[in-house]
Design an enzyme around this catalytic site. Structure first.
Site, PDB file in Angstrom:
ATOM      1  N   ASP A 108       2.319   3.194   9.581  1.00  0.00           N
ATOM      2  CA  ASP A 108       3.818   2.244   8.906  1.00  0.00           C
ATOM      3  C   ASP A 108       5.151   2.400   8.592  1.00  0.00           C
ATOM      4  O   ASP A 108       5.863   1.959   7.828  1.00  0.00           O
ATOM      5  CB  ASP A 108       3.755   1.903   6.989  1.00  0.00           C
ATOM      6  N   LYS A 159       7.544  14.910  -3.087  1.00  0.00           N
ATOM      7  CA  LYS A 159       7.777  14.098  -4.550  1.00  0.00           C
ATOM      8  C   LYS A 159       8.135  14.837  -5.565  1.00  0.00           C
ATOM      9  O   LYS A 159       8.223  15.218  -6.688  1.00  0.00           O
ATOM     10  CB  LYS A 159       7.014  12.912  -5.303  1.00  0.00           C
ATOM     11  N   ASP A 219       9.849   3.263   6.191  1.00  0.00           N
ATOM     12  CA  ASP A 219       8.672   3.216   5.334  1.00  0.00           C
ATOM     13  C   ASP A 219       8.626   1.699   5.332  1.00  0.00           C
ATOM     14  O   ASP A 219       9.078   1.629   3.961  1.00  0.00           O
ATOM     15  CB  ASP A 219       8.312   4.152   4.429  1.00  0.00           C
TER      16      ASP A 219
HETATM   17  P1  GTP Z   1      -0.399   1.599   0.341  1.00  0.00           P
HETATM   18  O1  GTP Z   1      -2.203   0.958  -0.568  1.00  0.00           O
HETATM   19  O2  GTP Z   1      -0.104   0.803  -0.322  1.00  0.00           O
HETATM   20  O3  GTP Z   1      -0.436   3.301  -0.082  1.00  0.00           O
HETATM   21  O4  GTP Z   1      -0.468   2.445   1.681  1.00  0.00           O
HETATM   22  P2  GTP Z   1      -1.428   2.703   2.529  1.00  0.00           P
HETATM   23  O5  GTP Z   1      -3.236   2.811   2.140  1.00  0.00           O
HETATM   24  O6  GTP Z   1      -1.343   2.283   3.650  1.00  0.00           O
HETATM   25  O7  GTP Z   1      -1.549   4.782   1.804  1.00  0.00           O
HETATM   26  P3  GTP Z   1       0.045   5.209   2.312  1.00  0.00           P
HETATM   27  O8  GTP Z   1       0.967   4.204   2.604  1.00  0.00           O
HETATM   28  O9  GTP Z   1       0.328   6.597   1.994  1.00  0.00           O
HETATM   29  O10 GTP Z   1      -0.765   5.688   3.977  1.00  0.00           O
HETATM   30  C1  GTP Z   1       0.428   6.315   4.804  1.00  0.00           C
HETATM   31  C2  GTP Z   1       0.011   5.559   6.336  1.00  0.00           C
HETATM   32  O11 GTP Z   1      -1.695   6.696   6.542  1.00  0.00           O
HETATM   33  C3  GTP Z   1      -0.704   4.648   6.816  1.00  0.00           C
HETATM   34  O12 GTP Z   1      -0.220   3.781   7.967  1.00  0.00           O
HETATM   35  C4  GTP Z   1      -2.327   4.068   6.449  1.00  0.00           C
HETATM   36  O13 GTP Z   1      -2.827   2.821   7.196  1.00  0.00           O
HETATM   37  C5  GTP Z   1      -2.342   5.735   7.030  1.00  0.00           C
HETATM   38  N1  GTP Z   1      -3.719   5.930   5.864  1.00  0.00           N
HETATM   39  C6  GTP Z   1      -3.557   5.802   4.560  1.00  0.00           C
HETATM   40  N2  GTP Z   1      -4.946   6.576   3.903  1.00  0.00           N
HETATM   41  C7  GTP Z   1      -5.579   6.748   5.162  1.00  0.00           C
HETATM   42  C8  GTP Z   1      -7.136   7.516   5.571  1.00  0.00           C
HETATM   43  O14 GTP Z   1      -8.069   7.257   4.544  1.00  0.00           O
HETATM   44  N3  GTP Z   1      -7.320   6.770   7.004  1.00  0.00           N
HETATM   45  C9  GTP Z   1      -6.498   6.218   7.876  1.00  0.00           C
HETATM   46  N4  GTP Z   1      -7.387   5.845   9.095  1.00  0.00           N
HETATM   47  N5  GTP Z   1      -5.132   5.805   7.329  1.00  0.00           N
HETATM   48  C10 GTP Z   1      -4.753   6.070   6.509  1.00  0.00           C
END
Ligand code: GTP
Length: 363
Positions: A108, A159, A219
């Protein structure tokens, strides 16, 4: 140096709901093209052809769009997590596919980072990996990364409370790692690379280097950032090969209209009444229609959104298939999910989020 890439695309994207009830975050469009397709273009430009997509939430939408990657001249392998494994667990989960050094990209992040220069940097520095860092004015919501004069990372501070930040350099979500890092990640449970694996690596004396650049970086996690990303692409602050002004395959639908303020991007088959006010910073997806005397400002409309006569939309994100009734008002900060109908004359408070989760998440 042959390098593979893992793109982390398994998150639920809760902060972007209700958009992510119908579209997984990596498939959310930037100027009408899924965000992940933009990332794939960047990988291709860096001569990376072997990509592993670590998915979990609504993976079918991703598989349907990219297939095996041959349409892009790439080879895509999918790893679908039954339960989210976290950012390091997702990497451990694809260990059998990894043959050498590999990039990891948060799915993202919108950035102009040149992956080739990062590869050269890692080649020169050595160590178990390189992390892309950027400088921000307010580092407190991010993961701060401290390093010495030679670039070697000495601490990670997640953070930090405002006023206690040890640095203005933050983890920008792109890593180039040696295969050995996999030995530090326990299998079979959720593990965070930022909170667990990287701190453990430096505690064990492994060398991780900071690759700090002045690139564009954002982001896309929250609606405000999603709108900011569009403003930055339309203004040219984020280079995405978009000409300034009124652009896109459907731009002719706006030519000669007196109340049109660029920058605007209009996809094919848009229909805009000549009395409508459009712009600045508006994206109209394929098949959108804007009625007489309606006004759309600082907003992104996905595909086939119908805006009734006299309706006003400001600083909003509207997903595909939405109908906005005549004289309705969608105030700033609103996010409208797929296929919602807003009644004629309805007035939405600022920051309204409309759209229910589907009874069953597809894929
Ligand atoms: P929020 O629920 O809004 O916090 O978004 P998110 O679930 O995408 O979490 P976050 O923004 O912290 O994730 C950063 C990146 O890591 C994103 O591209 C997510 O798709 C990816 N990501 C987060 N957790 C996982 C996971 O458990 N597995 C995989 N494969 N990707 C993850």
């Amino acid at each position: 140096m042959f390098v593979q890439a893992i793109v982390l695309v398994g998150g639920e994207g809760t902060r972007l709901r209700p958009l992510t009830y119908g579209t997984p975050k990596p498939m959310v469009p930037i100027l009408n093209v899924p965000f992940l397709a933009r990332t794939m273009e960047r990988l291709y430009a860096a001569e990376i052809r072997d990509v592993i997509l670590a998915a979990g939430y609504m993976p079918q939408a991703i598989v349907d769009y990219f297939g095996d990657g041959s349409g892009l001249g790439m080879n895509i392998t999918y790893a679908i997590e039954e339960t989210p494994l976290g950012t390091a667990g997702a990497i451990k989960n694809v260990e059998r596919h990894i043959t050498g050094p590999f990039f990891v990209l948060n799915g993202d992040v919108l950035t102009s980072l040149d992956l080739r220069s990062m590869r050269e940097f890692h080649h020169e520095k050595g160590g178990i990996g390189a992390l892309h860092l950027i400088r921000v004015e307010d580092p407190s919501p991010f993961g701060c990364v401290v390093h010495d004069d030679a670039g070697r990372i000495t601490a990670f501070v997640e953070k930090p409370p405002k006023g206690t930040e040890p640095t203005d350099e933050i983890n920008a979500g792109t890593y180039l790692l040696e295969r050995d890092i996999l030995d530090l990640i326990p299998a079979g449970r959720a593990v965070s690379i930022e909170r667990e694996t990287f701190p453990q690596a430096i505690a064990e004396g492994k060398a991780l280097y900071a690759f700090t650049t002045a690139d564009y970086w954002l982001d896309l996690g929250r609606p405000e950032q999603y709108l900011a990303a569009h403003r930055d692409v339309l203004s040219g602050a984020m280079p995405l090969a978009v000409e300034p002004g009124i652009n896109g395959a459907g731009r002719e639908a706006l030519f000669g209209h007196p109340r049109v303020v660029p920058p605007i991007f209009a996809a094919a088959d848009v229909v805009v009444d000549a009395s409508a006010t459009i712009g600045p910073n508006v994206v109209l997806g394929r098949g959108c229609s804007i009625g007489a005397a309606a006004a759309v400002r600082e907003s992104v409309l996905w595909e086939h959104v119908s805006v009734g006569a006299g309706a006003i939309i400001e600083e909003a994100i509207v997903a595909s298939g939405v109908t906005i009734g005549a004289n309705a008002r969608v105030a700033h900060g609103s996010v409208i999910g797929h296929d919602v109908t807003i009644d004629p004359g309805a007035i939405l408070e600022p920051g309204t989020r409309l759209g229910a989760p589907p009874e069953r998440i597809p894929g």
